[in-house]
Design an enzyme around this catalytic site. Structure first.
Site, PDB file in Angstrom:
ATOM      1  N   LYS A   1       0.795  -1.013  -0.018  1.00 64.00           N
ATOM      2  CA  LYS A   1       0.004   0.000   0.084  1.00 64.00           C
ATOM      3  C   LYS A   1       0.729   1.219   0.023  1.00 64.00           C
ATOM      4  CE  LYS A   1      -4.151  -2.083   0.174  1.00 64.00           C
ATOM      5  NZ  LYS A   1      -5.142  -1.695  -1.086  1.00 64.00           N
TER       6      LYS A   1
ATOM      7  N   SER B   1      -3.492 -11.841   4.416  1.00 68.48           N
ATOM      8  CA  SER B   1      -3.958 -11.613   2.871  1.00 68.48           C
ATOM      9  C   SER B   1      -3.013 -12.314   2.097  1.00 68.48           C
ATOM     10  CB  SER B   1      -4.221 -10.260   2.633  1.00 68.48           C
ATOM     11  OG  SER B   1      -3.099  -9.599   2.766  1.00 68.48           O
TER      12      SER B   1
END
Length: 457
Positions: A42, A273
Site C-alpha cells: 500500500k 491476506s
C-alpha cells in the site's frame, strides 16, 4: 547510490521463487511487497494518491489526510504524510490487528476505531464515518482509495511493469486479492496491453462477494472473515472484475495455515491476506496440466499479525487446531498444559515475575506449577489485595514469593464433566481448574467459555 529518504525506497521489491512448497507442474514466484518501507504494497498507492491530491490543489500545506482503511493503506498514508508534514486521520474497523494500529499511531496518525459488523450505508461503517469526519474537519482531504484513480494508476505504472521485467517478459498468471481493487485493476490493465497471454486470478476470502460474483455472475450476501485487507461486501469503483478469468474463495483457516507454512518452509514472514493469495496460487498451480510461470504477492509483512496469524492461542480460539471435540469441559481450555501452551508461574518466583507474565500475555490469572503439579492459583485480585494490605511499602510486595500470596484451595473440575458444570463456578467468581485425574489440563475462564459457545455456532 543511497536513497535520499524512505519514500525513495517504495517499489522495486524483490521477486522470489518458491522452492519448498508443492506447486504442481508450475513455477511459483512471490513479489515481496513486504519489503516496502512501511511493510506493505500500500505504500505505492499511498504516495501516488497524496501526490495527486497535491497536484490538483485539494491537499494544501498544513492539511489533513483522511482515509477509511483496513490498516495498510493508512500506515502507508501515515508514512508519506509524516514525510511531507501533513496530519493523518484514519478510520479503521475494529477487527484490524493491534500491530497495524500501533504502527500507524507511531507514525503520528490519529486513529478512530469503528465497527466491523455493519455494512455500507450504516453511519458506523468505516467508509461512511470517514466521509462524515472529512466534512467536519477543515482542510481535510478524503483520499478514498476505493474510487481514487491514482490508486490503480500506481500499480499500472510500477507494480505491473516490475512483475513483467522480473519474470523476463514471461508470466502466465498473476494471483491477486481485492481490497480497494487498485492492485488488480492496475496490474491487470498493464498486463492486458504488455502481456496479453497473462491470466489474472482472484484470491478472495470465503464470505466476500467478489469470487462468487466472478464465478457465477451472481451477487451473494456477504459473510464474515478474519483475513485482513482483502475481500469486500460491495464492488469498489476501482475494481475491474472483467480482468479476472478465474477466482478462488479461500477460508480463513486455509489462509492462516498457508501463511504459517510459508514462514516454516520458505522463511518468508507474510500476513493473512498473503496467506489467502498463496493458498489460491497453490490451488491454481496444482490444477494445471502444463507447466506455467505464476506470480503472486506477499502483500505485507507478517510482523503486522504476530498477535493473530502467528499466535497459537488465537488459532486455538478460532477452533483451527483440529482438536477433536468431546463436548466436555476439556474443550473449553484454550491453552492446554500438556501441549506446552499454558502460561504459568512457579511458587518460588516473585510476584513481580507473576505480574509481568500476566501483563505480557494479557491474562488475569496464572496457575502455580511445581514439579508439573498444580499447587495453587494467583490472580490480579490476589496481588492487589496484598498491595493494599501493605500500604507503607507496596513495592516490597513485588519481591515476595508467589507461594505467600497464591490461593491453594482450588476449584477443580473433571475434564470429562459436562460444560454446564463450569457455570456455577463462574457465577461465584471462581476460576475452574480442569483436571484429568491427577493431570492438570488447564484453566477455564469466562472468555474461554464464551469463545467455546461462539465457535460451536
Amino acid at each position: 547510490m543511497a536513497a535520499r529518504g524512505a519514500l525513495d525506497l517504495i517499489g522495486r521489491t524483490p521477486l522470489l521463487e518458491v522452492t519448498h512448497l508443492d506447486t504442481g507442474p508450475c513455477r511459483l514466484f512471490l513479489k515481496l511487497e513486504s519489503a516496502n518501507p512501511s511493510g506493505s504494497i500500500k505504500d505505492r498507492p499511498a504516495r501516488a494518491m497524496i501526490e495527486a491530491a497535491e497536484k490538483n490543489g485539494s491537499l494544501k500545506p498544513g492539511g489533513t489526510i483522511m482515509e477509511a482503511t483496513a490498516g495498510n493503506t493508512g500506515v502507508g498514508l501515515a508514512l508519506v504524510g509524516a514525510s511531507k508534514g501533513y496530519r493523518t486521520l484514519l478510520v479503521v474497523p475494529d477487527k484490524m490487528s493491534r500491530e497495524k494500529v500501533l504502527h500507524a499511531k507511531a507514525l503520528g496518525a490519529e486513529v478512530v476505531i469503528t465497527r466491523s459488523d455493519v455494512g455500507k450505508g450504516h453511519p458506523d461503517y468505516y467508509q461512511d464515518l470517514a466521509q462524515k469526519i472529512t466534512t467536519q474537519t477543515p482542510g481535510a482531504v478524503y483520499i478514498n482509495q476505493f474510487e481514487n484513480p491514482a490508486n490503480p494508476a500506481a500499480h499500472e505504472a510500477s507494480t505491473g511493469p516490475e512483475i513483467l521485467e522480473g519474470m523476463e517478459g514471461d508470466v502466465d498468471a498473476v494471483v491477486v486479492g481485492v481490497g480497494s481493487g487498485g492492485t488488480l485493476t492496475g496490474i491487470g490493465r498493464y498486463l492486458k496491453k504488455a502481456s496479453p497471454k497473462t491470466t489474472m486470478v482472484l484470491a478472495d476470502p470465503a464470505g466476500s462477494i467478489l469470487a462468487p460474483l466472478v464465478e457465477t455472475g451472481e451477487m451473494t450476501e456477504a459473510g464474515s472473515w478474519a483475513v485482513e485487507g482483502i475481500g469486500e461486501d460491495f464492488v469498489p469503483a476501482n475494481c475491474d472484475l472483467s480482468l479476472v478469468k478465474k477466482a478462488y474463495s479461500i477460508g480463513d483457516k486455509e489462509s492462516f495455515s498457508a501463511a504459517r507454512e510459508l514462514l516454516r518452509k520458505e522463511g518468508i514472514l507474510a500476513g493473512s491476506s498473503s496467506g489467502t493469495l498463496l493458498a489460491a496460487a497453490l490451488r491454481y498451480c496444482r490444477e494445471q496440466s502444463q507447466p506455467k510461470r505464476v506470480v503472486t504477492l506477499v502483500c505485507d509483512t507478517g510482523a503486522k499479525y504476530l498477535s493473530k496469524v502467528f499466535n497459537d492461542a488465537f488459532i486455538a480460539q478460532e477452533g483451527w487446531l483440529d482438536r477433536k471435540p468431546t463436548g466436555t469441559a476439556r474443550d473449553v481450555v484454550i491453552n492446554p498444559f500438556g501441549e506446552g501452551a499454558t502460561i504459568f508461574v512457579s511458587p518460588n518466583e516473585t510476584l513481580r515475575s507473576a505480574f509481568a507474565r500476566m501483563r505480557s500475555s494479557d491474562i488475569s490469572q496464572l496457575p502455580v506449577i511445581e514439579d508439573r503439579r498444580v499447587v495453587g492459583l494467583i490472580d490480579e485480585s490476589d496481588i492487589l489485595d496484598a498491595l493494599v494490605a501493605t500500604e507503607n511499602a507496596p513495592q516490597s510486595v513485588f519481591n515476595k514469593p508467589v507461594r505467600e500470596i497464591m490461593v491453594t484451595r482450588l476449584q477443580t473440575v473433571s475434564a470429562q464433566a459436562p460444560v454446564k458444570e463450569l457455570l456455577p463456578l463462574f457465577a461465584a467468581g471462581l476460576v475452574p481448574v480442569i483436571m484429568d485425574g491427577d493431570n492438570f489440563v488447564g484453566l477455564a475462564t469466562r472468555i474461554d467459555l464464551i469463545n467455546y459457545f461462539r465457535i460451536q455456532a
